[in-house]
Design a protein around this motif. Structure first.
Motif, short mmCIF file in Angstrom:
data_model
loop_
_atom_site.label_atom_id
_atom_site.label_comp_id
_atom_site.label_asym_id
_atom_site.label_seq_id
_atom_site.Cartn_x
_atom_site.Cartn_y
_atom_site.Cartn_z
N MET A 1 66.11 -51.02 -72.97
CA MET A 1 67.55 -50.06 -72.83
C MET A 1 67.72 -49.73 -71.53
SD MET A 1 67.73 -46.24 -74.42
CE MET A 1 67.41 -46.86 -76.09
N SER A 2 69.10 -49.75 -71.39
CA SER A 2 69.80 -49.56 -69.73
C SER A 2 70.26 -48.30 -69.91
CB SER A 2 70.89 -50.63 -69.43
OG SER A 2 71.98 -50.36 -70.58
N TYR A 3 70.05 -47.53 -68.46
CA TYR A 3 70.68 -46.39 -68.43
C TYR A 3 71.40 -46.20 -67.19
CZ TYR A 3 66.51 -44.76 -71.25
OH TYR A 3 65.41 -44.80 -72.26
N PRO A 4 72.67 -45.20 -67.40
CA PRO A 4 73.44 -45.28 -66.20
C PRO A 4 73.12 -44.94 -64.90
CG PRO A 4 73.80 -43.48 -67.75
CD PRO A 4 72.82 -44.30 -68.48
N THR A 5 73.37 -45.57 -63.83
CA THR A 5 72.83 -44.97 -62.57
C THR A 5 73.39 -43.70 -62.16
OG1 THR A 5 72.69 -47.43 -61.81
CG2 THR A 5 72.55 -45.73 -60.31
N PRO A 6 72.71 -42.72 -61.75
CA PRO A 6 73.24 -41.46 -61.42
C PRO A 6 73.93 -41.52 -60.17
CG PRO A 6 70.92 -41.66 -60.94
CD PRO A 6 71.19 -42.82 -61.56
N PRO A 7 74.99 -40.53 -59.78
CA PRO A 7 75.79 -40.49 -58.74
C PRO A 7 75.07 -40.33 -57.56
CG PRO A 7 76.72 -38.94 -60.34
CD PRO A 7 75.29 -39.41 -60.87
N GLY A 8 75.31 -40.95 -56.40
CA GLY A 8 74.30 -40.69 -55.13
C GLY A 8 74.75 -41.88 -54.18
N TRP A 9 74.04 -41.76 -53.00
CA TRP A 9 74.23 -42.65 -51.99
C TRP A 9 73.53 -43.98 -52.16
CZ3 TRP A 9 78.38 -41.78 -48.77
CH2 TRP A 9 78.77 -40.62 -48.65
N TYR A 10 74.03 -45.26 -52.08
CA TYR A 10 73.39 -46.38 -52.35
C TYR A 10 73.88 -47.37 -51.11
CZ TYR A 10 71.97 -44.82 -56.93
OH TYR A 10 71.65 -43.92 -57.76
N PRO A 11 72.78 -48.34 -50.54
CA PRO A 11 73.28 -49.30 -49.47
C PRO A 11 74.51 -49.98 -49.93
CG PRO A 11 70.92 -49.58 -49.76
CD PRO A 11 71.44 -48.78 -50.96
N ASP A 12 75.32 -50.39 -48.92
CA ASP A 12 76.69 -50.95 -49.08
C ASP A 12 76.46 -52.28 -48.70
OD1 ASP A 12 79.31 -51.81 -49.12
OD2 ASP A 12 79.82 -50.36 -47.78
N ALA A 13 76.51 -53.33 -49.77
CA ALA A 13 76.29 -54.78 -49.69
C ALA A 13 77.22 -55.35 -48.76
CB ALA A 13 76.08 -55.37 -51.01
N ALA A 14 78.39 -54.56 -48.80
CA ALA A 14 79.46 -55.14 -47.93
C ALA A 14 79.38 -54.96 -46.42
CB ALA A 14 81.01 -54.99 -48.37
N ALA A 15 78.64 -53.74 -46.20
CA ALA A 15 78.50 -53.40 -44.92
C ALA A 15 77.42 -53.05 -44.47
CB ALA A 15 79.43 -51.98 -44.62
N PRO A 16 76.39 -53.95 -43.85
CA PRO A 16 74.74 -53.82 -43.70
C PRO A 16 74.82 -52.43 -42.89
CG PRO A 16 75.28 -56.15 -43.69
CD PRO A 16 76.80 -55.47 -43.88
N GLY A 17 73.90 -51.75 -43.01
CA GLY A 17 73.38 -50.53 -42.46
C GLY A 17 74.19 -49.18 -42.73
N ASN A 18 75.10 -49.30 -43.75
CA ASN A 18 75.72 -48.07 -44.35
C ASN A 18 75.41 -48.07 -45.78
OD1 ASN A 18 77.25 -47.30 -42.12
ND2 ASN A 18 78.67 -48.87 -42.26
N GLU A 19 75.65 -46.66 -46.14
CA GLU A 19 75.46 -46.36 -47.63
C GLU A 19 76.78 -46.06 -48.36
OE1 GLU A 19 71.13 -44.17 -47.97
OE2 GLU A 19 72.94 -42.94 -46.84
N ARG A 20 76.91 -46.39 -49.41
CA ARG A 20 78.30 -45.99 -50.05
C ARG A 20 78.02 -45.10 -51.43
NH1 ARG A 20 83.41 -47.66 -49.48
NH2 ARG A 20 82.83 -49.30 -47.86
N TRP A 21 79.06 -44.14 -51.46
CA TRP A 21 78.89 -43.10 -52.72
C TRP A 21 79.28 -43.81 -54.12
CZ3 TRP A 21 76.37 -38.64 -53.35
CH2 TRP A 21 76.84 -37.94 -54.47
N TRP A 22 78.25 -43.49 -55.00
CA TRP A 22 78.51 -44.06 -56.25
C TRP A 22 78.70 -42.96 -57.18
CZ3 TRP A 22 79.16 -48.28 -59.36
CH2 TRP A 22 78.98 -48.16 -60.85
N ASP A 23 79.92 -42.60 -57.85
CA ASP A 23 80.02 -41.33 -58.46
C ASP A 23 79.56 -41.40 -59.92
OD1 ASP A 23 81.91 -42.91 -59.99
OD2 ASP A 23 83.75 -42.06 -59.20
N GLY A 24 78.86 -42.30 -60.26
CA GLY A 24 78.17 -42.73 -61.81
C GLY A 24 79.11 -43.45 -62.59
#
Length: 311
Positions: A1-24
Motif C-alpha cells: 500500500m502506498s501513502y502520500p508523502t507529507p509536506p516538507g523540504w526534500y532535495p531538489d533533483a534539478a538543483a543539487p545542494g538545494n531543497e524544494r518544498w513539497w506541499d503534499g
C-alpha cells in the motif's frame, strides 16, 4: 500500500545542494540550501513516468497537516457598529516564480515565513507557502524576523508599549499572524478555529512564548461571534472572543481557519489580536482584513472574497 508523502523540504533533483518544498500534492517554487539531517526518501521529480528517485537528506517540516474540509452555513460578523477602516489591497500580487532552483537567497536558511523578497509590495503581506496575500493596513508593519515561525504583521513599533504587568515585554495594539495548521487532530475549518482560539488568546493576553506574563493574565472571556465565512474563494470558519485581563483594557482575539489556495489545500490559520480601548485598532478592521485576503497572484479588488456566506 502506498501513502502520500507529507509536506516538507526534500532535495531538489534539478538543483543539487538545494531543497524544494513539497506541499503534499505538488512541488512549489520555494527552495533553500540543503539541510543536513537524514530523513526518508521524498517524492520523485522528473519527466519520465514516476519521476527520478533521489536520495534525501532533508529536514521534514514538523507535523503533517490535514486537508481542510468545506463547511456550510452563515453568520454575519460585524464590527460592533463601527465603520469599516481602509486597508491596502493588492493591485497585482506577484505570481509564484518558476521553479529554477535558485530562489533561496544566499546565506539564508530558507524562505522564512516572514521573508520579504526584494521589490515586494510593502502594502501586502505575502504567504507564499499557503498561496495567499493579506493587505497591510496603514500604520502597520511586516515583522521581518518574528520569534515564532508565523508570518506576522502588527501596528508600528513606534506605538509599542510595555505590556501591563511586566516591564520586560513589549506589546502591540494590533497583531495578525498566518500559518499552516499543524499539530492538531481537527479536520474541518470549524473544528480548527474552535480549537485554536484558546491558544491564540493565551499567546496574545496571558503569556508570551518565553513564559513572561502579559496583561496580568486572562480573567475571563466571552464569545461574541462565530460562523462560516468565504476567504480567498474558499469556505472557512472564524471564532471571535472578547478577553478580559487582570491589567489593562484586555482585547479581542479571532481565529480564522480555511483551506489553502494551493496544493493539497492544507488548512491555514489566521490569528487576530486587537487591544480594546481607545488605543486599539477598530474592531471592524478584522472583517476588512478578512475580506482582503486573496489567492496569490489574484489582482482583483472587487467584492465577494471574504464576505459572509448566505444561508
Amino acid at each position: 500500500m502506498s501513502y502520500p508523502t507529507p509536506p516538507g523540504w526534500y532535495p531538489d533533483a534539478a538543483a543539487p545542494g538545494n531543497e524544494r518544498w513539497w506541499d503534499g500534492a505538488t512541488w512549489t517554487a520555494h527552495t533553500r540550501p540543503l539541510a543536513t539531517v537524514p530523513v526518508p526518501p521524498g517524492p520523485g521529480r522528473g519527466s519520465g513516468a514516476g519521476g527520478r528517485s533521489v536520495r534525501t537528506v532533508a529536514l521534514v517540516a514538523a507535523g503533517a497537516v490535514v486537508v481542510g474540509a468545506v463547511v456550510t452555513g452563515a453568520v454575519l460578523l460585524t464590527g460592533d457598529g463601527e465603520a469599516s477602516p481602509t486597508a491596502h489591497r493588492s493591485s497585482g500580487a506577484p505570481s509564484r516564480p518558476a521553479a529554477t532552483g535558485t530562489d533561496a537567497a544566499g546565506g539564508d536558511a530558507g524562505p522564512s515565513p516572514a521573508s520579504s523578497p526584494a521589490g515586494e509590495d510593502p502594502t501586502v503581506l505575502v504567504d507564499q507557502l499557503n498561496g495567499i496575500t493579506l493587505p497591510i493596513p496603514d500604520g502597520w508593519e511586516r515583522v521581518e524576523h518574528p520569534v515564532e515561525e508565523m508570518l506576522t504583521m502588527r501596528t508600528a513599533d513606534a506605538e509599542a508599549y510595555y505590556c501591563p504587568g511586566t516591564s520586560s515585554a513589549l506589546c502591540h495594539h494590533g497583531t495578525v499572524t498566518t500559518r499552516t495548521a499543524s499539530g492538531t487532530d481537527a479536520t474541518t475549518p470549524e473544528e480548527i478555529a474552535e480549537e485554536d482560539i484558546d491558544a491564540a488568546a493565551k499567546r496574545a493576553y496571558d503569556e508570551d512564548i518565553i513564559g513572561r506574563p502579559l496583561h496580568g493574565g486572562i480573567m475571563s472571556h466571552r464569545q461574541i461571534a462565530a460562523g462560516p465565512v468565504t476567504v480567498a474563494g474558499r469556505t472557512g470558519y472564524q471564532v471571535r472572543w472578547r478577553v478580559v485581563t487582570g491589567k489593562g483594557p484586555g482585547g479581542y482575539v479571532q481565529s480564522l481557519a480555511f483551506p489553502s489556495a494551493v496544493g493539497s489545500e492544507s488548512p491555514v490559520v489566521v490569528r487576530y489580536a486587537f487591544d480594546a480601548g481607545p488605543d486599539g485598532p477598530p474592531l471592524a478592521l478584522m472583517d476588512t482584513l478578512t475580506r482582503g485576503i486573496r489567492p496569490l497572484g489574484d489582482s482583483e479588488t472587487g467584492g465577494g472574497v471574504g464576505s459572509s456566506v448566505a444561508p
